[in-house]
Enzyme design. Structure first.
Site, short mmCIF file in Angstrom:
data_model
loop_
_atom_site.label_atom_id
_atom_site.label_comp_id
_atom_site.label_asym_id
_atom_site.label_seq_id
_atom_site.Cartn_x
_atom_site.Cartn_y
_atom_site.Cartn_z
N PRO A 104 -12.93 -85.06 25.56
CA PRO A 104 -14.34 -85.20 25.18
C PRO A 104 -15.03 -86.25 26.04
O PRO A 104 -14.45 -87.29 26.34
CB PRO A 104 -14.26 -85.66 23.71
CG PRO A 104 -12.87 -85.37 23.27
CD PRO A 104 -12.01 -85.45 24.48
N PHE B 179 -14.24 -77.75 19.73
CA PHE B 179 -13.66 -79.02 20.15
C PHE B 179 -13.61 -80.03 19.00
O PHE B 179 -12.80 -80.94 19.02
CB PHE B 179 -14.45 -79.61 21.32
CG PHE B 179 -14.62 -78.63 22.44
CD1 PHE B 179 -13.55 -78.30 23.25
CD2 PHE B 179 -15.83 -78.00 22.66
CE1 PHE B 179 -13.68 -77.37 24.28
CE2 PHE B 179 -15.98 -77.07 23.68
CZ PHE B 179 -14.89 -76.75 24.49
N GLN C 131 -13.17 -79.12 15.67
CA GLN C 131 -12.34 -78.70 14.54
C GLN C 131 -10.99 -79.38 14.53
O GLN C 131 -10.52 -79.85 13.49
CB GLN C 131 -12.17 -77.17 14.50
CG GLN C 131 -11.56 -76.54 15.72
CD GLN C 131 -11.28 -75.06 15.54
OE1 GLN C 131 -10.12 -74.66 15.43
NE2 GLN C 131 -12.31 -74.23 15.52
N ASP C 132 -10.32 -79.52 15.68
CA ASP C 132 -8.99 -80.14 15.66
C ASP C 132 -9.08 -81.65 15.49
O ASP C 132 -8.16 -82.28 14.97
CB ASP C 132 -8.22 -79.80 16.94
CG ASP C 132 -8.79 -80.44 18.18
OD1 ASP C 132 -8.30 -81.50 18.58
OD2 ASP C 132 -9.73 -79.89 18.76
N HIS D 54 -5.06 -75.96 19.51
CA HIS D 54 -5.07 -77.41 19.25
C HIS D 54 -5.14 -77.69 17.75
O HIS D 54 -4.46 -78.59 17.25
CB HIS D 54 -6.27 -78.06 19.95
CG HIS D 54 -6.02 -78.41 21.38
ND1 HIS D 54 -6.09 -77.49 22.39
CD2 HIS D 54 -5.69 -79.58 21.97
CE1 HIS D 54 -5.82 -78.08 23.55
NE2 HIS D 54 -5.56 -79.35 23.32
#
Length: 405
Positions: free
Chosen positions: A170, A332, A334-335, A358
């Site tokens: 990120p 990106f 959610q995990d 992931h």
């Protein structure tokens, strides 16, 4: 009654009182010994580091939950499927940081190591620094350290050095604009200041996060997306790269979004990073906000030889892909929420698009490390598009935080 008999009766009462007190104290001591013994004899959790996603995420989730829950963890075959297996500087920095935060014992902590174990102690608040000495992501350092800092005995300050806008991680803008507002719903309140932006290949970036301790985390429900109300973004160039690149990225992204989203104004600012940036770099992040407070993003980094138009379009297409599925979080985020769902008290429910590898990996590790129970079900209205991730959290309280005051 004679004086002699009264004295005998008094001595008898005192003796019986001492005997009862001794029994109570003995019982307490035995209970304490049993509790300590149970904790010390708790078997270490063993994880296969090549399972599913098979990357650094297994290390981050396992280390954080080991630190918080107090269970030792051993991870074998670390990043076995990667082109360069074993610990890289970024992973090692994160593990060392967590080990410092909980006064733990880290074994196998070396670059290239494929077997590593962490035996945690007690989490203590303080000022902690982690430096990858590369362009390794500071955001991934924050991922492993943030949950641990929440369970300290006071606020902690984390100084994290490396890449703020790194590939395969990120961007710091995503962490602040998407991740941070959503985890606040769990009760995770932290401040994060960008001291210096750092880019590939040198890194050199620095962020400072101040993290208050919490008593416990609360469950979150994100099931209604609502309508997309706002789309904004930031296209940047750093150091000597021409400002025109930022403007071209922004313009290309706006054109791509307008092909599908015609009713909203899209505001993407072009920015020249000069003072607080280390290295030549360019990139873009675009964020969409919904009427119910859901957040989605698309991002891309400029690459040598790639046109700025292509970078802007790539970020726009990523955003649009996450808007099409109708979920409440992007692929990106959610995990990144799995750890907090596992620790929270109560049942969390989050509507999302396709469940990523992931996310499945994070769920696997969280269920091994905690008592949390996850289920994934297809949504009735869009069975092939959206899913509900539900978690009955373990409700881990903070034993280190004095709430009596």
């Amino acid at each position: 009654m004679s004086t002699k008999k009264r004295r005998q009766r008094l001595r008898t009462r005192k003796r019986r009182f001492r005997q009862r007190s001794g029994k109570v104290e003995t019982t307490k001591n035995k209970q304490a010994e049993l509790q300590v013994g149970a904790k010390m004899e708790s078997p270490a959790v063993e994880l296969d580091g090549s399972f599913m996603e098979g990357g650094g995420q297994i290390l981050r989730v396992a280390a954080a939950l080991s630190c918080i829950g107090g269970s030792s963890v051993t991870i074998t075959k670390v990043r076995a499927g990667r082109s360069t297996p074993g610990l890289r500087p970024q992973h090692l920095s994160g593990l060392q940081l967590v080990s410092d935060m909980c006064a733990g014992v880290l074994q196998g902590g070396a670059i290239g190591s494929t077997d590593v174990s962490l035996t945690p102690g007690k989490i203590r608040a303080g000022n902690y620094t982690a430096d990858t000495h590369t362009a390794g992501s500071v955001c991934l350092l924050l991922q492993v350290a943030l949950p641990c800092a929440l369970y300290g005995d006071a606020p902690s300050i984390l100084c994290l050095r490396g890449g703020t806008n790194a590939d395969m991680a990120p961007q710091i803008d995503y962490t602040l604009q998407v991740f941070k507002p959503i985890v606040e719903k769990f009760g995770v309140l932290f401040d994060c200041d960008i001291q210096m932006r750092g880019f590939y290949p040198k890194g050199g970036g620095e962020v400072t996060a101040t993290v208050p301790a919490v008593k416990e985390l609360r469950a979150v429900t994100l099931l209604e997306r609502g309508a997309i109300a706002k789309i904004h973004g930031r296209a940047y160039v750093a150091a000597v790269l021409p400002f025109k690149l930022a403007k071209d990225m922004a313009a290309a992204a706006v054109r791509a979004i307008r092909r599908e989203v015609k009713e909203l104004h899209v505001n993407i600012q072009a920015v020249q990073e000069k003072e607080a940036a280390c290295g030549n770099a360019s990139g873009i992040i675009i964020v969409a906000e919904s009427s119910t407070g859901c957040l989605f993003a698309g991002s891309a980094l400029g690459k040598k030889g790639a046109h700025a138009d292509r970078t802007g379009t790539e970020a726009a297409e990523m955003l649009l892909r996450n808007l099409r599925h109708g979920g409440c979080v992007d692929e990106f985020l959610q995990d990144q929420l799995i750890v907090f769902m596992a620790l929270a008290k109560g049942t969390s429910r989050i509507r999302t698009g396709a469940v990523t590898c992931h996310t499945q990996t994070a769920i696997h590790v969280a269920q091994r490390m905690t008592r949390a129970k996850f289920t994934i079900t297809k949504c009735v209205d869009t069975p092939n598009v959206t899913h509900i991730i539900q978690c009955l959290g373990s409700g881990v309280p903070n034993p280190n935080l004095d709430t009596s005051a």
